[in-house]
Design a protein around this motif. Structure first.
Motif, PDB file in Angstrom:
ATOM      1  N   ALA A 156       0.636  -0.823   0.044  1.00  0.00           N
ATOM      2  CA  ALA A 156       0.009  -0.249  -0.337  1.00  0.00           C
ATOM      3  C   ALA A 156       1.049   1.269   0.277  1.00  0.00           C
ATOM      4  CB  ALA A 156      -0.734   0.345   1.144  1.00  0.00           C
ATOM      5  N   ASP A 157       1.826   1.231  -0.588  1.00  0.00           N
ATOM      6  CA  ASP A 157       2.931   2.138   0.113  1.00  0.00           C
ATOM      7  C   ASP A 157       2.301   3.162  -1.233  1.00  0.00           C
ATOM      8  OD1 ASP A 157       4.935   3.656  -0.486  1.00  0.00           O
ATOM      9  OD2 ASP A 157       6.602   2.385  -0.388  1.00  0.00           O
ATOM     10  N   ARG A 158       2.047   3.949  -1.173  1.00  0.00           N
ATOM     11  CA  ARG A 158       1.826   5.699  -2.023  1.00  0.00           C
ATOM     12  C   ARG A 158       3.104   5.992  -2.278  1.00  0.00           C
ATOM     13  NH1 ARG A 158      -3.547   8.069   0.997  1.00  0.00           N
ATOM     14  NH2 ARG A 158      -5.096   5.334   0.461  1.00  0.00           N
ATOM     15  N   VAL A 159       4.346   6.125  -1.810  1.00  0.00           N
ATOM     16  CA  VAL A 159       5.652   7.122  -2.205  1.00  0.00           C
ATOM     17  C   VAL A 159       5.732   6.519  -3.111  1.00  0.00           C
ATOM     18  CG1 VAL A 159       7.531   8.077  -1.180  1.00  0.00           C
ATOM     19  CG2 VAL A 159       5.226   8.103   0.200  1.00  0.00           C
ATOM     20  N   ALA A 160       6.259   4.817  -2.919  1.00  0.00           N
ATOM     21  CA  ALA A 160       6.916   4.439  -4.444  1.00  0.00           C
ATOM     22  C   ALA A 160       5.955   3.085  -4.612  1.00  0.00           C
ATOM     23  CB  ALA A 160       7.981   3.906  -3.747  1.00  0.00           C
ATOM     24  N   PRO A 161       4.592   3.428  -5.373  1.00  0.00           N
ATOM     25  CA  PRO A 161       3.926   2.766  -5.706  1.00  0.00           C
ATOM     26  C   PRO A 161       4.408   1.088  -6.120  1.00  0.00           C
ATOM     27  CG  PRO A 161       3.066   4.738  -6.741  1.00  0.00           C
ATOM     28  CD  PRO A 161       5.233   4.862  -6.446  1.00  0.00           C
ATOM     29  N   PRO A 162       3.684   0.348  -5.651  1.00  0.00           N
ATOM     30  CA  PRO A 162       4.348  -1.505  -5.991  1.00  0.00           C
ATOM     31  C   PRO A 162       4.316  -1.068  -7.128  1.00  0.00           C
ATOM     32  CG  PRO A 162       2.788  -1.071  -4.375  1.00  0.00           C
ATOM     33  CD  PRO A 162       2.448   0.422  -5.529  1.00  0.00           C
ATOM     34  N   LYS A 163       3.858  -0.973  -8.135  1.00  0.00           N
ATOM     35  CA  LYS A 163       4.233  -1.531  -9.897  1.00  0.00           C
ATOM     36  C   LYS A 163       5.280  -0.790 -10.375  1.00  0.00           C
ATOM     37  CE  LYS A 163       1.999   2.819 -12.106  1.00  0.00           C
ATOM     38  NZ  LYS A 163       2.908   4.311 -12.056  1.00  0.00           N
ATOM     39  N   ASP A 164       5.391   0.547  -9.744  1.00  0.00           N
ATOM     40  CA  ASP A 164       7.489   0.548 -10.308  1.00  0.00           C
ATOM     41  C   ASP A 164       7.993  -0.762  -9.508  1.00  0.00           C
ATOM     42  OD1 ASP A 164       6.659   2.927 -11.380  1.00  0.00           O
ATOM     43  OD2 ASP A 164       5.858   3.631  -9.560  1.00  0.00           O
ATOM     44  N   THR A 165       8.133  -0.429  -8.174  1.00  0.00           N
ATOM     45  CA  THR A 165       9.143  -2.100  -7.764  1.00  0.00           C
ATOM     46  C   THR A 165       8.779  -3.256  -8.491  1.00  0.00           C
ATOM     47  OG1 THR A 165       8.266  -0.698  -5.717  1.00  0.00           O
ATOM     48  CG2 THR A 165       9.514  -2.613  -5.603  1.00  0.00           C
ATOM     49  N   HIS A 166       7.468  -3.527  -8.793  1.00  0.00           N
ATOM     50  CA  HIS A 166       7.996  -4.869  -9.399  1.00  0.00           C
ATOM     51  C   HIS A 166       8.349  -4.712 -10.923  1.00  0.00           C
ATOM     52  CE1 HIS A 166       3.807  -5.381  -7.666  1.00  0.00           C
ATOM     53  NE2 HIS A 166       4.364  -5.426  -6.618  1.00  0.00           N
ATOM     54  N   ALA A 167       8.343  -3.451 -11.556  1.00  0.00           N
ATOM     55  CA  ALA A 167       9.302  -3.241 -12.889  1.00  0.00           C
ATOM     56  C   ALA A 167      10.129  -3.547 -12.989  1.00  0.00           C
ATOM     57  CB  ALA A 167       8.972  -1.984 -13.398  1.00  0.00           C
ATOM     58  N   LEU A 168      10.990  -2.475 -11.681  1.00  0.00           N
ATOM     59  CA  LEU A 168      11.599  -3.114 -11.030  1.00  0.00           C
ATOM     60  C   LEU A 168      12.659  -4.364 -10.528  1.00  0.00           C
ATOM     61  CD1 LEU A 168      14.967  -2.252 -10.594  1.00  0.00           C
ATOM     62  CD2 LEU A 168      14.167  -0.884  -8.343  1.00  0.00           C
ATOM     63  N   GLY A 170      11.302  -6.565 -12.045  1.00  0.00           N
ATOM     64  CA  GLY A 170      11.204  -7.563 -13.193  1.00  0.00           C
ATOM     65  C   GLY A 170      12.438  -7.787 -13.778  1.00  0.00           C
ATOM     66  N   LYS A 171      12.942  -6.129 -14.153  1.00  0.00           N
ATOM     67  CA  LYS A 171      14.339  -6.265 -15.097  1.00  0.00           C
ATOM     68  C   LYS A 171      15.681  -6.967 -14.665  1.00  0.00           C
ATOM     69  CE  LYS A 171      12.693  -1.568 -16.817  1.00  0.00           C
ATOM     70  NZ  LYS A 171      13.245   0.000 -16.839  1.00  0.00           N
ATOM     71  N   LEU A 172      15.229  -6.419 -13.129  1.00  0.00           N
ATOM     72  CA  LEU A 172      16.781  -7.302 -12.203  1.00  0.00           C
ATOM     73  C   LEU A 172      16.487  -8.855 -12.347  1.00  0.00           C
ATOM     74  CD1 LEU A 172      17.345  -5.052  -9.567  1.00  0.00           C
ATOM     75  CD2 LEU A 172      18.236  -4.712 -11.428  1.00  0.00           C
ATOM     76  N   GLN A 173      15.743  -9.267 -12.167  1.00  0.00           N
ATOM     77  CA  GLN A 173      15.440 -10.995 -12.123  1.00  0.00           C
ATOM     78  C   GLN A 173      15.582 -11.544 -13.761  1.00  0.00           C
ATOM     79  OE1 GLN A 173      11.306 -11.565 -10.537  1.00  0.00           O
ATOM     80  NE2 GLN A 173      12.019 -11.406  -8.166  1.00  0.00           N
ATOM     81  N   ASP A 174      15.601 -10.548 -14.299  1.00  0.00           N
ATOM     82  CA  ASP A 174      16.092 -11.207 -16.268  1.00  0.00           C
ATOM     83  C   ASP A 174      17.453 -11.203 -16.244  1.00  0.00           C
ATOM     84  OD1 ASP A 174      13.246 -11.568 -16.644  1.00  0.00           O
ATOM     85  OD2 ASP A 174      13.262  -9.189 -18.131  1.00  0.00           O
ATOM     86  N   GLY A 177      23.540 -14.939 -13.170  1.00  0.00           N
ATOM     87  CA  GLY A 177      24.397 -15.139 -12.396  1.00  0.00           C
ATOM     88  C   GLY A 177      24.197 -14.452 -11.095  1.00  0.00           C
ATOM     89  N   ILE A 178      22.845 -13.767 -10.978  1.00  0.00           N
ATOM     90  CA  ILE A 178      22.443 -13.358  -9.256  1.00  0.00           C
ATOM     91  C   ILE A 178      21.308 -13.836  -8.972  1.00  0.00           C
ATOM     92  CG2 ILE A 178      23.941 -11.634  -9.181  1.00  0.00           C
ATOM     93  CD1 ILE A 178      21.328  -9.570  -9.885  1.00  0.00           C
ATOM     94  N   THR A 179      20.896 -13.163  -8.023  1.00  0.00           N
ATOM     95  CA  THR A 179      19.189 -14.112  -8.011  1.00  0.00           C
ATOM     96  C   THR A 179      18.403 -12.643  -7.236  1.00  0.00           C
ATOM     97  OG1 THR A 179      20.015 -16.329  -7.240  1.00  0.00           O
ATOM     98  CG2 THR A 179      17.840 -15.469  -6.282  1.00  0.00           C
ATOM     99  N   ILE A 180      17.669 -11.995  -7.664  1.00  0.00           N
ATOM    100  CA  ILE A 180      17.157 -11.186  -6.762  1.00  0.00           C
ATOM    101  C   ILE A 180      15.839 -11.979  -6.235  1.00  0.00           C
ATOM    102  CG2 ILE A 180      15.717  -8.923  -6.994  1.00  0.00           C
ATOM    103  CD1 ILE A 180      18.733  -8.112  -7.719  1.00  0.00           C
ATOM    104  N   THR A 181      15.939 -11.135  -4.611  1.00  0.00           N
ATOM    105  CA  THR A 181      14.844 -11.938  -3.716  1.00  0.00           C
ATOM    106  C   THR A 181      13.586 -10.617  -3.571  1.00  0.00           C
ATOM    107  OG1 THR A 181      15.885 -13.669  -3.193  1.00  0.00           O
ATOM    108  CG2 THR A 181      13.615 -13.020  -2.060  1.00  0.00           C
ATOM    109  N   HIS A 182      12.608 -11.430  -3.807  1.00  0.00           N
ATOM    110  CA  HIS A 182      11.294  -9.516  -3.362  1.00  0.00           C
ATOM    111  C   HIS A 182      10.577  -9.869  -2.671  1.00  0.00           C
ATOM    112  CE1 HIS A 182       7.916  -7.583  -5.733  1.00  0.00           C
ATOM    113  NE2 HIS A 182       8.202  -6.458  -4.924  1.00  0.00           N
TER     114      HIS A 182
END
Length: 217
Positions: A156-168, A170-174, A177-182
């Motif tokens: 429910a973050d209104r300062v940094a909306p979840p959809k933008d975090t999800h997009a970030l 997604g890019k990192l998980q692609d 050699g690394i594992t991004i846990t969300h």
């Protein structure tokens, strides 16, 4: 916990350093939210992250960016704050020269600075980014992201909306050699007001504990 003053690029920087009694403990620095919106090293999220890492056996340093509290200098659009973070890591490493693991954790603006520091310092082995403001700042410098880490945000973050975090994420998980846990904390706002704080810190604790266990096998 001793107050410390250490040299930064624009003068003295004020911090809190919490060492372990055992030798060769891992190290972590904790980075606070935006200086121009009331962010300090005593922010509740930063404070709780500090103790979470210390309870896991880390030597931990949190500090005020330039122009905050007793830290000298003036706000510098993130450029100078990144230099401050590098100086803080230098200081922490100078006191813990045999530390096998080095982590950086940041909240909001501090998460953005922490991810930039990650790109510059190959000795950083893990990161925690809480509420990264992917809607406000460009994270495209993470190409590729050099280390595995955890990203936590509030549903429910209104300062940094979840959809933008999800997009970030997604890019990192692609990246290979690394594992991004969300982890997204349902119902939590940007600052993880109670009772969400305990759940967020528990998520961080579980993740870092697991990484440390994997590294000691």
């Amino acid at each position: 916990m001793p107050e410390v003053i250490f040299p930064g690029p624009e003068g003295r920087l004020e911090g809190r350093y919490h060492p372990q009694t055992t030798k060769d403990s891992p190290i972590a620095i904790i980075l606070h939210p935006h200086p121009q919106f009331g962010g300090t090293m005593n922010n509740r999220v930063v404070y709780n992250l500090h103790y979470a890492f210390h309870n896991l056996g880390f030597n931990v340093l949190r500090f005020n960016f330039r122009g905050v509290g007793r830290s000298q200098g003036e706000y510098d659009q993130g450029v100078g704050e990144l230099s401050d973070a590098a100086s803080a890591l230098d200081y922490l490493q100078s006191m813990n020269q045999n530390a096998k693991h080095c982590w950086v954790a940041g909240f909001s603006f501090g998460a953005w600075i922490g991810m930039q520091l990650l790109m510059r310092r190959p000795e950083i082995t893990g990161f925690v980014s809480v509420s990264p403001p992917a809607n406000m700042y460009d994270f495209s410098f993470l190409a590729p992201c050099p280390s595995s880490g955890l990203i936590v945000n509030g549903g429910a973050d209104r300062v940094a909306p979840p959809k933008d975090t999800h997009a970030l994420v997604g890019k990192l998980q692609d990246q290979k050699g690394i594992t991004i846990t969300h982890s997204e904390i349902e119902g939590a706002g940007h600052f993880f007001e109670d009772p969400n704080m305990e759940q967020m810190i528990g998520t961080v604790d579980d993740y870092v504990r697991r990484r440390l266990t994997e590294n000691t096998r």
